[in-house]
Write a protein that holds these residues in place. Structure first.
Motif, PDB file in Angstrom:
ATOM      1  N   ILE A  26      31.360  37.000  36.259  1.00  0.00           N
ATOM      2  CA  ILE A  26      32.745  37.035  36.735  1.00  0.00           C
ATOM      3  C   ILE A  26      33.017  38.383  37.376  1.00  0.00           C
ATOM      4  O   ILE A  26      32.734  39.434  36.796  1.00  0.00           O
ATOM      5  CB  ILE A  26      33.738  36.811  35.577  1.00  0.00           C
ATOM      6  N   SER A  27      33.589  38.354  38.584  1.00  0.00           N
ATOM      7  CA  SER A  27      33.916  39.587  39.295  1.00  0.00           C
ATOM      8  C   SER A  27      35.375  39.576  39.739  1.00  0.00           C
ATOM      9  O   SER A  27      35.852  38.571  40.278  1.00  0.00           O
ATOM     10  CB  SER A  27      33.020  39.751  40.532  1.00  0.00           C
ATOM     11  N   ASP A  28      36.063  40.682  39.501  1.00  0.00           N
ATOM     12  CA  ASP A  28      37.433  40.830  39.983  1.00  0.00           C
ATOM     13  C   ASP A  28      37.415  41.024  41.499  1.00  0.00           C
ATOM     14  O   ASP A  28      36.527  41.694  42.025  1.00  0.00           O
ATOM     15  CB  ASP A  28      38.106  42.043  39.354  1.00  0.00           C
ATOM     16  N   ILE A  29      38.375  40.454  42.183  1.00  0.00           N
ATOM     17  CA  ILE A  29      38.523  40.697  43.613  1.00  0.00           C
ATOM     18  C   ILE A  29      39.975  41.033  43.922  1.00  0.00           C
ATOM     19  O   ILE A  29      40.886  40.688  43.166  1.00  0.00           O
ATOM     20  CB  ILE A  29      38.070  39.497  44.475  1.00  0.00           C
ATOM     21  N   SER A  30      40.186  41.705  45.024  1.00  0.00           N
ATOM     22  CA  SER A  30      41.534  42.084  45.446  1.00  0.00           C
ATOM     23  C   SER A  30      42.047  41.083  46.474  1.00  0.00           C
ATOM     24  O   SER A  30      41.293  40.603  47.319  1.00  0.00           O
ATOM     25  CB  SER A  30      41.526  43.481  46.057  1.00  0.00           C
ATOM     26  N   SER A  31      43.336  40.788  46.381  1.00  0.00           N
ATOM     27  CA  SER A  31      43.949  39.929  47.397  1.00  0.00           C
ATOM     28  C   SER A  31      44.308  40.718  48.643  1.00  0.00           C
ATOM     29  O   SER A  31      44.804  40.155  49.619  1.00  0.00           O
ATOM     30  CB  SER A  31      45.210  39.263  46.831  1.00  0.00           C
ATOM     31  N   GLU A  32      44.092  42.037  48.598  1.00  0.00           N
ATOM     32  CA  GLU A  32      44.436  42.913  49.723  1.00  0.00           C
ATOM     33  C   GLU A  32      45.926  42.815  50.080  1.00  0.00           C
ATOM     34  O   GLU A  32      46.314  42.871  51.235  1.00  0.00           O
ATOM     35  CB  GLU A  32      43.575  42.583  50.946  1.00  0.00           C
ATOM     36  N   GLY A  33      46.757  42.630  49.047  1.00  0.00           N
ATOM     37  CA  GLY A  33      48.195  42.572  49.271  1.00  0.00           C
ATOM     38  C   GLY A  33      48.709  41.232  49.732  1.00  0.00           C
ATOM     39  O   GLY A  33      49.866  41.117  50.136  1.00  0.00           O
ATOM     40  N   ALA A  34      47.889  40.187  49.639  1.00  0.00           N
ATOM     41  CA  ALA A  34      48.298  38.870  50.139  1.00  0.00           C
ATOM     42  C   ALA A  34      48.733  37.920  49.037  1.00  0.00           C
ATOM     43  O   ALA A  34      49.254  36.845  49.306  1.00  0.00           O
ATOM     44  CB  ALA A  34      47.151  38.231  50.933  1.00  0.00           C
ATOM     45  N   ASN A  35      48.528  38.299  47.772  1.00  0.00           N
ATOM     46  CA  ASN A  35      48.888  37.422  46.665  1.00  0.00           C
ATOM     47  C   ASN A  35      49.639  38.240  45.625  1.00  0.00           C
ATOM     48  O   ASN A  35      49.175  39.316  45.228  1.00  0.00           O
ATOM     49  CB  ASN A  35      47.624  36.799  46.054  1.00  0.00           C
ATOM     50  N   TYR A  36      50.783  37.712  45.162  1.00  0.00           N
ATOM     51  CA  TYR A  36      51.625  38.473  44.243  1.00  0.00           C
ATOM     52  C   TYR A  36      51.794  37.806  42.883  1.00  0.00           C
ATOM     53  O   TYR A  36      52.461  38.349  42.022  1.00  0.00           O
ATOM     54  CB  TYR A  36      53.008  38.686  44.860  1.00  0.00           C
ATOM     55  N   THR A  37      51.218  36.653  42.682  1.00  0.00           N
ATOM     56  CA  THR A  37      51.458  35.929  41.430  1.00  0.00           C
ATOM     57  C   THR A  37      50.231  35.822  40.546  1.00  0.00           C
ATOM     58  O   THR A  37      50.362  35.454  39.379  1.00  0.00           O
ATOM     59  CB  THR A  37      51.943  34.495  41.728  1.00  0.00           C
ATOM     60  N   SER A  38      49.043  36.114  41.080  1.00  0.00           N
ATOM     61  CA  SER A  38      47.824  35.839  40.333  1.00  0.00           C
ATOM     62  C   SER A  38      46.803  36.963  40.475  1.00  0.00           C
ATOM     63  O   SER A  38      46.743  37.646  41.496  1.00  0.00           O
ATOM     64  CB  SER A  38      47.178  34.532  40.825  1.00  0.00           C
ATOM     65  N   ALA A  39      45.990  37.121  39.436  1.00  0.00           N
ATOM     66  CA  ALA A  39      44.779  37.937  39.533  1.00  0.00           C
ATOM     67  C   ALA A  39      43.666  37.020  40.021  1.00  0.00           C
ATOM     68  O   ALA A  39      43.593  35.856  39.612  1.00  0.00           O
ATOM     69  CB  ALA A  39      44.428  38.523  38.175  1.00  0.00           C
ATOM     70  N   LEU A  40      42.817  37.530  40.894  1.00  0.00           N
ATOM     71  CA  LEU A  40      41.810  36.706  41.540  1.00  0.00           C
ATOM     72  C   LEU A  40      40.407  37.128  41.119  1.00  0.00           C
ATOM     73  O   LEU A  40      40.126  38.318  40.958  1.00  0.00           O
ATOM     74  CB  LEU A  40      41.942  36.806  43.062  1.00  0.00           C
ATOM     75  N   TYR A  41      39.541  36.122  40.979  1.00  0.00           N
ATOM     76  CA  TYR A  41      38.173  36.380  40.548  1.00  0.00           C
ATOM     77  C   TYR A  41      37.211  35.462  41.299  1.00  0.00           C
ATOM     78  O   TYR A  41      37.574  34.355  41.704  1.00  0.00           O
ATOM     79  CB  TYR A  41      38.012  36.108  39.038  1.00  0.00           C
ATOM     80  N   THR A  42      35.984  35.943  41.474  1.00  0.00           N
ATOM     81  CA  THR A  42      34.902  35.064  41.895  1.00  0.00           C
ATOM     82  C   THR A  42      33.956  34.898  40.710  1.00  0.00           C
ATOM     83  O   THR A  42      33.781  35.809  39.905  1.00  0.00           O
ATOM     84  CB  THR A  42      34.117  35.620  43.091  1.00  0.00           C
ATOM     85  N   VAL A  43      33.379  33.711  40.627  1.00  0.00           N
ATOM     86  CA  VAL A  43      32.491  33.396  39.507  1.00  0.00           C
ATOM     87  C   VAL A  43      31.209  32.778  40.062  1.00  0.00           C
ATOM     88  O   VAL A  43      31.261  31.877  40.901  1.00  0.00           O
ATOM     89  CB  VAL A  43      33.151  32.408  38.518  1.00  0.00           C
ATOM     90  N   THR A  44      30.080  33.264  39.580  1.00  0.00           N
ATOM     91  CA  THR A  44      28.798  32.655  39.905  1.00  0.00           C
ATOM     92  C   THR A  44      28.237  32.027  38.628  1.00  0.00           C
ATOM     93  O   THR A  44      28.118  32.703  37.598  1.00  0.00           O
ATOM     94  CB  THR A  44      27.793  33.686  40.450  1.00  0.00           C
TER      95      THR A  44
END
Length: 391
Positions: A26-44
């Protein structure tokens, strides 16, 4: 804690897909200021096969949830993926719609509906070659036309759903009905609106336009306009509600044709078809684009809606005639302008200045300080709305 909750949900979901002892990264990713309601992650996920996943986890705290109606936002998106996707897919199968004519949703993997822990797991479209269009740039015709074609398919499926099963459609429409409590006396919201108003007037360069805009924004019907923008006029569809480039992913196929996939369904509501189109235009285009392509984009939406409806044995002239479409565009213009004033600062904000919702307790964080890009975009919009006779 978030990683642990994601792993727990993944263990449950992956077991139903035949995974026994998968390796999960699991890796945290940034929305780069485009998302204000959720924390975003990528999962392999790796076992006999490899899965690339995308995860959204709720971050809006208890004190801000009521102001943002965040619990409804999260439950709305989960309802789209668990119910609406299946309804639309069945309609496309019924009418033999395939290939590029289909409306594309991200593949849904699973979710956690528990309040405070809301999580949605989807396929990772970035890993499949899709990309985000920069929110700091006006969309060009190639990407705008692709986005509008996809939007027309989404609305056409809503019309087809209503025709195919009106009783169930009415039930679903009621679930997606936009509801807002009377918060007109909320001091925090009054203060927020005052800051937004001051920022708007400050950046307008043309004195005549500034006066027109000030008079427009001070009208007592402001709240009425906000409600109108979220409700149907003559016809009802399931509108996306936040159809802007930040919520779209794009990919060019082997022929160089741009494909569009919408990836955020938290604001789906039963509303008017033109709101998604107007919202896309005011949040994602600049004055130069609109001067060259506005009429072309308006024409394209109705043409593509007609084609999509025709594939499902429906006639756009009966469902949503051009004269009605143009009337609703005109009626929704003032509402779209008010939304532009509120949304554009967050669309154009630099990454380092983007509101941080996690842990926040008040709405002041959404009173984003205006920057040069906001000033440029807003001056162009106000100039166009004067030219179009809205102001």
């Amino acid at each position: 804690m978030a990683h642990a909750n994601i792993r727990s949900l993944l263990d449950e979901v992956l077991a139903t897909r035949g995974f026994n002892h998968p390796r999960i990264d699991i890796s945290d990713i940034s929305s780069e200021g485009a998302n204000y309601t959720s924390a975003l992650y990528t999962v392999t996920v790796k076992e006999d096969e490899e899965l690339k996943l995308f995860v959204k986890v709720a971050v809006v705290g208890e004190e801000l949830r009521e102001l943002m109606k965040a619990t409804t936002l999260y439950s709305t998106e989960q309802l789209v993926y668990t119910k609406l996707v299946n309804i639309f897919s069945a309609l496309e199968d019924k009418h033999g719609i395939s290939g590029d004519d289909k409306y594309v949703f991200p593949e849904f993997i699973g979710c956690n509906p528990n309040v405070g822990e809301e999580t949605v797991i989807l396929e990772d479209l970035i890993a499949k070659g899709y990309h985000v269009y920069s929110r700091f740039k006006s969309v060009d015709w190639e990407y705008a036309s692709s986005a509008v074609k996809s939007l027309a398919k989404f609305h056409a499926l809503s019309f087809a759903f209503q025709k195919d099963n009106p009783e169930e459609f009415n039930v679903v429409v009621e679930k997606f009905k936009y509801v807002n409590t009377d918060d007109s006396d909320d001091e925090n919201l009054k203060g927020l609106w005052k800051k937004i108003l001051e920022s708007t007037v400050k950046v307008l360069k043309n004195d005549e336009n500034k006066e027109k805009m000030l008079n427009f924004l001070m009208q007592p019907k402001a709240r009425e306009d906000y409600m109108t923008f979220r409700r149907p006029l003559s016809v009802v569809v399931l509108a996306h509600g936040d159809y802007r480039t930040s919520n779209l992913l794009f990919k060019k196929d082997q022929n160089g044709t741009v494909k569009t996939v919408a990836v955020d369904y938290q604001t789906v509501h039963s509303g008017c078809p033109v709101v998604d189109l107007l919202y896309f235009i005011v949040t994602g285009t600049d004055e130069a684009f609109r001067r060259e392509h506005y009429d072309q984009l308006v024409d394209l939406y109705h043409q593509e809606l007609g084609l999509a409806l025709n594939r499902m044995k429906m006639d756009v002239n009966e469902v949503y005639p051009r004269v009605v479409y143009e009337k609703e565009l005109k009626e929704m213009m003032p509402c779209a302008l008010r939304y532009a004033v509120v949304i554009l600062p967050m669309v154009t904000v630099e990454v380092e200045n983007a509101p941080q919702v996690a842990g926040a307790t008040g709405g002041d964080l959404f009173a984003v300080a205006p920057n040069e890009l906001f000033a440029q975009r807003l001056n162009g919009i106000v100039g166009d709305f004067v030219r179009w006779g809205v102001l």
